[in-house]
Design an enzyme around this catalytic site. Structure first.
Site, PDB file in Angstrom:
ATOM      1  CE  LYS A 222      48.427  17.666  22.095  1.00  0.00           C
ATOM      2  NZ  LYS A 222      47.112  17.785  21.423  1.00  0.00           N
TER       3      LYS A 222
ATOM      4  CD  GLU B 109      42.690  16.586  21.543  1.00  0.00           C
ATOM      5  OE1 GLU B 109      43.614  17.419  21.588  1.00  0.00           O
ATOM      6  OE2 GLU B 109      42.227  16.036  22.562  1.00  0.00           O
TER       7      GLU B 109
ATOM      8  CB  SER C 125      41.687  22.112  31.422  1.00  0.00           C
ATOM      9  OG  SER C 125      42.332  20.880  31.145  1.00  0.00           O
TER      10      SER C 125
ATOM     11  CB  CYS D  48      41.873  31.581  29.704  1.00  0.00           C
ATOM     12  SG  CYS D  48      42.972  32.807  29.011  1.00  0.00           S
TER      13      CYS D  48
ATOM     14  CD  GLU E 289      38.107  27.518  32.912  1.00  0.00           C
ATOM     15  OE1 GLU E 289      38.664  26.405  32.944  1.00  0.00           O
ATOM     16  OE2 GLU E 289      38.609  28.510  32.371  1.00  0.00           O
TER      17      GLU E 289
HETATM   18  P1  NAD Z   1      42.378  21.030  27.507  1.00  0.00           P
HETATM   19  O1  NAD Z   1      43.157  20.983  28.760  1.00  0.00           O
HETATM   20  O2  NAD Z   1      41.248  20.084  27.350  1.00  0.00           O
HETATM   21  O3  NAD Z   1      43.357  20.783  26.260  1.00  0.00           O
HETATM   22  C1  NAD Z   1      44.580  21.474  26.143  1.00  0.00           C
HETATM   23  C2  NAD Z   1      45.637  20.541  25.570  1.00  0.00           C
HETATM   24  O4  NAD Z   1      45.895  19.495  26.514  1.00  0.00           O
HETATM   25  C3  NAD Z   1      45.219  19.888  24.267  1.00  0.00           C
HETATM   26  O5  NAD Z   1      46.318  19.921  23.379  1.00  0.00           O
HETATM   27  C4  NAD Z   1      44.839  18.471  24.675  1.00  0.00           C
HETATM   28  O6  NAD Z   1      45.158  17.526  23.690  1.00  0.00           O
HETATM   29  C5  NAD Z   1      45.648  18.220  25.925  1.00  0.00           C
HETATM   30  N1  NAD Z   1      44.908  17.431  26.941  1.00  0.00           N
HETATM   31  C6  NAD Z   1      43.587  17.505  27.216  1.00  0.00           C
HETATM   32  N2  NAD Z   1      43.271  16.691  28.247  1.00  0.00           N
HETATM   33  C7  NAD Z   1      44.413  16.099  28.617  1.00  0.00           C
HETATM   34  C8  NAD Z   1      44.743  15.163  29.641  1.00  0.00           C
HETATM   35  N3  NAD Z   1      43.817  14.690  30.476  1.00  0.00           N
HETATM   36  N4  NAD Z   1      46.026  14.779  29.760  1.00  0.00           N
HETATM   37  C9  NAD Z   1      46.966  15.267  28.931  1.00  0.00           C
HETATM   38  N5  NAD Z   1      46.708  16.147  27.940  1.00  0.00           N
HETATM   39  C10 NAD Z   1      45.460  16.565  27.783  1.00  0.00           C
HETATM   40  O7  NAD Z   1      41.885  22.547  27.331  1.00  0.00           O
HETATM   41  P2  NAD Z   1      40.919  23.133  26.216  1.00  0.00           P
HETATM   42  O8  NAD Z   1      39.533  22.686  26.490  1.00  0.00           O
HETATM   43  O9  NAD Z   1      41.502  22.897  24.894  1.00  0.00           O
HETATM   44  O10 NAD Z   1      41.048  24.698  26.542  1.00  0.00           O
HETATM   45  C11 NAD Z   1      40.266  25.332  27.515  1.00  0.00           C
HETATM   46  C12 NAD Z   1      41.008  25.473  28.829  1.00  0.00           C
HETATM   47  O11 NAD Z   1      42.219  26.175  28.618  1.00  0.00           O
HETATM   48  C13 NAD Z   1      40.240  26.307  29.842  1.00  0.00           C
HETATM   49  O12 NAD Z   1      40.414  25.742  31.112  1.00  0.00           O
HETATM   50  C14 NAD Z   1      40.898  27.670  29.757  1.00  0.00           C
HETATM   51  O13 NAD Z   1      40.759  28.463  30.905  1.00  0.00           O
HETATM   52  C15 NAD Z   1      42.318  27.282  29.525  1.00  0.00           C
HETATM   53  N6  NAD Z   1      43.073  28.352  28.912  1.00  0.00           N
HETATM   54  C16 NAD Z   1      43.956  29.027  29.689  1.00  0.00           C
HETATM   55  C17 NAD Z   1      44.667  30.077  29.159  1.00  0.00           C
HETATM   56  C18 NAD Z   1      45.626  30.832  29.998  1.00  0.00           C
HETATM   57  O14 NAD Z   1      46.483  31.524  29.434  1.00  0.00           O
HETATM   58  N7  NAD Z   1      45.548  30.732  31.321  1.00  0.00           N
HETATM   59  C19 NAD Z   1      44.487  30.439  27.808  1.00  0.00           C
HETATM   60  C20 NAD Z   1      43.585  29.709  27.039  1.00  0.00           C
HETATM   61  C21 NAD Z   1      42.886  28.656  27.610  1.00  0.00           C
END
Ligand code: NAD
Length: 518
Positions: A196, A199, A249, A304, A404
């Protein structure tokens, strides 16, 4: 079957059809080898962050369609697990070739939907490609252990078997790389896989699915479903899915870890970060300042592993104005235009959040040395741009330090000693990455041993391990204990089976007593 696969891939392009009532194309799901438009009535806009233009609509896939994907993946597993590891790897060898051949197209798609500059987008694809390449050693990576004569007339050996269906939930910031952390490792280890994508960046993901099909991944072995919370909940709850690989996140990942593990699944969740750089006065100044500007501001700070906090130690504090001068030279602009160093942030909401955090820093007593708020780019007024920002005199209680920021914003802190810099870094809850800049081997060694962070750079910013190793963020930057890719990634997606085998040379009988096998 190969021809059918190729036809399926061609039809994928057709399925990116123009929907009636709208000139905006829709993104198909990929279920059981077919790229099909969801029958949902709920669609999410995918925007180009450089312009604000809606470039596609992505479905909130229906429960029935997600069920179909999970059933199909479970069915496909029954056959795929029987395919020899050598033949699974051959499919991956074709996949890596196709990714190389389509590198430019993939990178352009990343830039279009995510915003990062084209050279950076190529890096996004390339770092994923490296995992594809590494997964081609799966025959060795999955090998077990054996010990002949572990007891009298008795041998034991263990080997790894695939778990079944692995689901991947990916973030927006590495539209290619993170899907490619999951897909090749899952498939070559004999699992099937449901992705998945974020989006916000589904277009790169669906291209990766098209290439996987062209490479010969059988129908059902790789599924792609789109959506947001409902899709995430489905993945956490569906009993046909055995493990969840999540990157994103803390808010989403902690929820997903709890919900997925509650239903007995394995979960590995890579989460947010606040990565600290430590700059000692004996560092190579020019190299260190270049590294800090690039690692803090590159990709608009949406990595990240971005070095978002820099601790200048002792006399190195005199270099802070030079960091500001370097940051000022970074050109903000659309990612597709040559010469842009910093592309837009993902969307208007992100821009607003980042600017709000800069404002809190000002209100709470930090010093804004370079202010990127209210930045616009001529000709791209609808884009979500934030200029390079440097905030100095940051203290641990400041909101800009506790959260962050995920934007082109560097928080600068000051310390008198290396010990103090290590203590500040270790007191932060996150433990994703950190870097020290120094010419002293003794200082570097002390830092490496005393720092409580999973990925350490020594004169190296963004120390993301190559796939012979694993991505080893620690503390609040991870939930679960088996890391992504490398040996740990294979261990996450496989389970050990241990066989005890007895072929006695003389007659031997088992009794009621616990076998002691001496
Ligand atoms: P996000 O958490 O908003 O989204 C990630 C995924 O989770 C998406 O597929 C989204 O649909 C889903 N999602 C979002 N909110 C949700 C919720 N409340 N409940 C369930 N599912 C949900 O993250 P983003 O903005 O796409 O990416 C940035 C974040 O990812 C930053 O915090 C970054 O540090 C982290 N990140 C971490 C790594 C790592 O390896 N540690 C790598 C890349 C990004």
């Amino acid at each position: 079957a190969a021809a059918a696969s190729r036809n399926g891939a061609v039809s994928a392009a057709r399925t990116m059809s123009v929907r009636a009532m709208s000139s905006v194309p829709t993104v198909p799901n990929f279920i059981n080898g077919k790229f099909t438009e969801s029958s949902t009535s709920k669609w999410i806009d995918v925007t180009n962050p450089a312009t604000g233009e809606v470039i596609a609509k992505v479905p909130e896939t229906t429960q029935e369609e997600m069920q179909e994907a999970a059933i199909g993946a479970a069915e496909a597993f029954k056959e795929w697990r029987k395919v020899s590891v050598s033949n699974r790897v051959r499919v991956m060898l074709d996949y890596q070739r196709l990714i190389r051949e389509n590198m430019d197209d993939l990178a352009q798609t990343v830039t279009r939907e995510q915003g990062k500059t084209l050279p950076d987008a190529r890096g996004d694809v390339f770092r994923g490609l490296e995992v594809v390449e590494h997964s081609c050693a799966m025959g060795t990576l999955m090998m077990g252990e054996t010990l002949g004569g572990v007891a009298t007339d008795l041998d034991q050996y263990s080997y790894r078997e695939p778990l079944g269906v692995i689901a991947g939930i990916t973030p927006m910031n590495f539209a290619a790389m993170i899907g490619l952390w999951i897909i090749p490792t899952a498939l070559t280890s004999g699992n099937t896989c449901i992705i998945k994508p974020s989006e916000k960046t589904p277009l790169t993901a669906i291209k990766l699915a098209e290439l996987a099909q062209k490479a010969g991944v059988p129908d059902g072995a790789l599924q792609m479903i789109h959506g947001a919370h409902d899709a995430v909940n489905f993945i956490c709850d569906d009993p046909r899915i055995h493990a969840v690989s999540f990157v994103g996140s803390n808010r989403a990942g902690e929820y997903i870890y709890d919900r997925a593990t509650k239903t007995g699944k394995r979960a590995q969740c890579n989460l947010g970060a606040k990565n600290h750089g430590t700059i000692l006065p004996d560092a190579d100044k020019e190299m260190a300042l270049d590294a800090l500007a690039g690692a803090g501001l590159g990709a608009a700070g949406q990595r990240c592993m971005a070095l978002s906090v820099n601790i200048f130690v002792g006399e190195a504090q005199e270099w802070i104005p030079e960091l500001v001068e370097r940051a000022k030279k970074y050109k903000v602009g659309p990612g597709h235009e040559a010469g842009s160093d910093i592309g837009p942030v993902i969307d208007a909401a992100a821009k607003e959040r980042i600017e709000h955090l800069i404002t809190t820093a000002e209100e709470e007593g930090a010093t804004i040395l370079l202010d990127g708020r209210n930045h616009t780019v001529e000709g791209y007024e609808g884009g979500s741009y934030v200029g390079p920002t440097i905030i100095s005199d940051v203290k641990p209680h400041h909101t800009c330090y506790k959260e962050e920021i995920f934007g082109p914003v560097i928080c600068v802190m000051k310390a008198d000693t290396l010990d103090e810099a290590i203590a500040i870094t270790n007191a932060n809850p996150y433990g994703n990455g950190c870097s020290i800049f120094t010419q002293s081997g003794a200082a570097a060694r002390k830092y490496q041993h005393e720092i409580d962070v999973g990925q350490v750079g020594i004169n190296a910013p963004i120390p993301v391990p190559l796939p012979m190793f694993s991505f080893t963020g620690s503390r609040a930057s991870i939930r679960g204990d088996l890391n992504f890719y490398g040996k740990a990634g294979v261990h996450f997606m496989t389970k050990l089976k241990t066989v005890t085998s007895s072929w006695p040379q003389s007659s031997m009988r088992w009794g009621a007593v616990m076998p002691t096998m001496d």
